[in-house]
Design a protein around this motif. Sequence first.
Motif: not given
Length: 129
Positions: A36, A39, A41-43, A45, A54-55, A57-59
């Motif tokens: 995570a 970035g 990990d999966v985000r 929607n 799922g995309k 996250s790039k956070r």
Amino acid sequence: MQTIPGIGPVWAPTILAEVLPVFHPEEKNGARKLVAAAGLDVRLNESGQYKGKGKMSKRGSRYLRTAAIQAAEVAALVAKYPMFRAVYKKQKAKGKKHLVAISHVANKLLHVVFSVLKNQKPYEVHLIH
């Protein structure tokens, strides 16, 4: 760090510099938190009954994410290490695009990085015959 496939003298210091501030070996989900932090990990929607895709996250740290993806590309395609190559082939067999498959390899690579740092032992390649 350089015993891990794909991580050489260029990416090892970058990964180490980005990992150490968020590295907590005593935590239960430490490897997932490391993924995570990159970035990778999966985000999801989703809303109500809508189930989106799922995309990534790039956070997290773009430097860690870039280093992990570049190292994963070398480990899976150039060096052809069995474990990383198998993850790549499995994702491609599911119909995933190249970068999606490489991001799965990068995820696996960061789990290996966490294990190497936690156990303070170099990575050992187990060849499958």
